[in-house]
Scaffold this active site. Structure first.
Site, short mmCIF file in Angstrom:
data_model
loop_
_atom_site.label_atom_id
_atom_site.label_comp_id
_atom_site.label_asym_id
_atom_site.label_seq_id
_atom_site.Cartn_x
_atom_site.Cartn_y
_atom_site.Cartn_z
N TRP A 101 0.82 -1.21 0.00
CA TRP A 101 0.00 0.00 0.00
C TRP A 101 0.85 1.26 0.00
CZ3 TRP A 101 -4.34 -0.36 -2.14
CH2 TRP A 101 -5.09 -1.52 -2.03
N ASP A 171 -1.65 6.68 6.21
CA ASP A 171 -2.75 5.88 5.68
C ASP A 171 -3.15 4.84 6.73
OD1 ASP A 171 -4.44 4.12 4.45
OD2 ASP A 171 -3.08 3.59 2.80
N LYS A 195 -12.94 -1.31 6.50
CA LYS A 195 -12.28 -2.31 7.35
C LYS A 195 -12.74 -2.16 8.80
CE LYS A 195 -8.73 -1.71 4.03
NZ LYS A 195 -8.80 -2.97 3.29
C1 LIG Z 1 -3.64 0.30 3.85
C2 LIG Z 1 -4.56 0.48 2.67
N1 LIG Z 1 -4.46 1.60 1.93
C3 LIG Z 1 -5.27 1.82 0.89
C4 LIG Z 1 -6.21 0.90 0.50
C5 LIG Z 1 -7.08 1.19 -0.70
O1 LIG Z 1 -8.32 1.55 -0.24
P1 LIG Z 1 -9.54 1.85 -1.23
O2 LIG Z 1 -9.90 0.56 -1.86
O3 LIG Z 1 -10.58 2.39 -0.29
O4 LIG Z 1 -9.10 2.85 -2.22
C6 LIG Z 1 -6.35 -0.28 1.22
C7 LIG Z 1 -7.39 -1.25 0.81
O5 LIG Z 1 -7.46 -2.37 1.06
C8 LIG Z 1 -5.50 -0.50 2.34
O6 LIG Z 1 -5.58 -1.62 3.04
#
Ligand SMILES: Cc1ncc(COP(=O)(O)O)c(C=O)c1O
Length: 359
Positions: A101, A171, A195
């Site tokens: 991520w 994040d 989540k």
């Molecule tokens: C740590 C993290 N950042 C970003 C995301 C991406 O999120 P989104 O699907 O809401 O764009 C996720 C999704 O699983 C994640 O676990």
């Protein structure tokens, strides 16, 4: 029949919240409508929206100098919104790369900033957090971005980085509200809701007010922090249903004793699951002990040829969505706030029994 759902996101929600939604759905607050069918500008919905913000502020002790935004576009939208609001093309922005991520976030930032500097890189397998004394940070960076909990690798920071005066951007998609947090250490916190917060479609942004003032002129208004703050996150139609459910989740958290109580529950759940893995000769978790995630627990079987059998038997036992992320394979148990201790105990019991039969 409800199962124990170990999905990484969208993920399990608290049963009392789902039951409340079910009760209220056809005729919400005697309006003769569901909350999904009512104007976001109605007094009744504004009350819901404001209460949710107030409860979130209370849970996290968000100081008054921070704006709380309820946005769309997911955490991925924020990968772009952050450089657009906080940096220019000429700024240097620092990123710490500890997994899939953070790598995606810094990749997106390269579209918006000429100088994306990787201040630290866990590299390759992503099973640890680099020691902060080895980071090479830019003293005048527009911000430093990191991912406190890597959902795929199951790596969680055991510390909040110290950046001097550089705004810290985090994040928190997979760990916000899992334990107490000192918001004042951060310039900006963001989290996709699906989540630990509520249904997909909502992204929470908590941003220090001074960081909302310098967005690039081309920033889309739905991601323009100052404009959205001025409009109560309603410059357009917000994801009303997701916002309402998130509000119920916040109330559920408060009833359970807030983040200190939730942190204690999560610590116990995680310790139980890691102990089951470490005490067996059959399961293993690759992450350095000091930075093992309390929320996402990846593990592998000594006999990977049994992966499919493990998943099928787990599913038959009411333990679902245990397959690891498609990029890494193996297993992953996501044990967010809404996963009760009984779910973790059911999983560890199943793992022991599976090992006895197949190990
Ligand atoms: C740590 C993290 N950042 C970003 C995301 C991406 O999120 P989104 O699907 O809401 O764009 C996720 C999704 O699983 C994640 O676990």
């Amino acid at each position: 029949m409800r199962v124990f759902n170990f999905a990484a996101g969208p993920a399990t929600l608290p049963l009392p919240v789902l039951e409340q939604v079910q009760r209220e759905l056809p005729d919400w607050q005697s309006s003769g409508m569901s909350v999904m069918e009512i104007s976001h500008r109605s007094k009744a919905f504004i009350r819901v929206a404001e209460q949710a913000e107030q409860d979130l502020r209370e849970l996290l002790a968000v100081p008054s100098g921070y704006k709380v935004l309820f946005l769309q576009g997911g955490a991925t939208g924020q990968f772009a919104a952050i450089p657009m609001n906080l940096a220019t093309w000429a700024s240097t922005v620092d990123y710490v790369n500890t997994g899939s991520w953070s790598k995606k976030a810094l990749g997106e930032a390269r579209t918006f900033c000429g100088k994306v500097h990787v201040a630290a890189d866990a590299g390759g397998k992503y099973t640890s957090v680099p020691d902060q004394k080895d980071w090479v940070c830019t003293p005048d960076a527009a911000y430093l971005h990191y991912t406190p909990n890597e959902t795929i690798g199951g790596v969680e920071f055991p510390f909040v980085p110290d950046t001097g005066g550089v705004p810290l951007v985090a994040d928190f998609s997979s760990s916000l509200l899992s334990r107490p947090l000192d918001v004042t250490r951060f310039g900006l916190i963001y989290a996709g809701a699906q989540k630990n917060i509520g249904p997909a479609g909502l992204c929470i942004v908590i941003v220090r007010e001074d960081l909302t003032l310098h967005a690039r002129p081309a920033t889309p208004s739905v991601w323009h922090y100052r404009k959205m703050a001025e409009e109560g996150s309603m410059s357009n139609t917000p994801p009303t249903f997701a916002w309402y459910v998130a509000g119920l989740v916040f109330q559920w958290l408060k009833q359970l004793g807030g983040l200190a109580a939730m942190g204690e529950r999560n610590r116990i759940k995680a310790e139980k699951l890691y102990a089951a893995i470490d005490d067996s000769g059959f399961y293993s978790n690759p992450v350095e002990r000091s930075c093992r995630s309390w929320m996402n627990v990846p593990f592998t079987l000594a006999k990977p040829e049994l992966d499919k059998t493990f998943l099928a038997e787990a599913e038959a036992a009411g333990l679902t969505n245990l397959a690891g992320h498609r990029s890494v394979g193996g297993m992953r148990a996501s044990i967010y706030n809404a996963m009760p201790l009984e779910g973790v105990e059911a999983l560890t019991g199943f793992m022991k029994e599976f090992e006895r039969r197949h190990g």
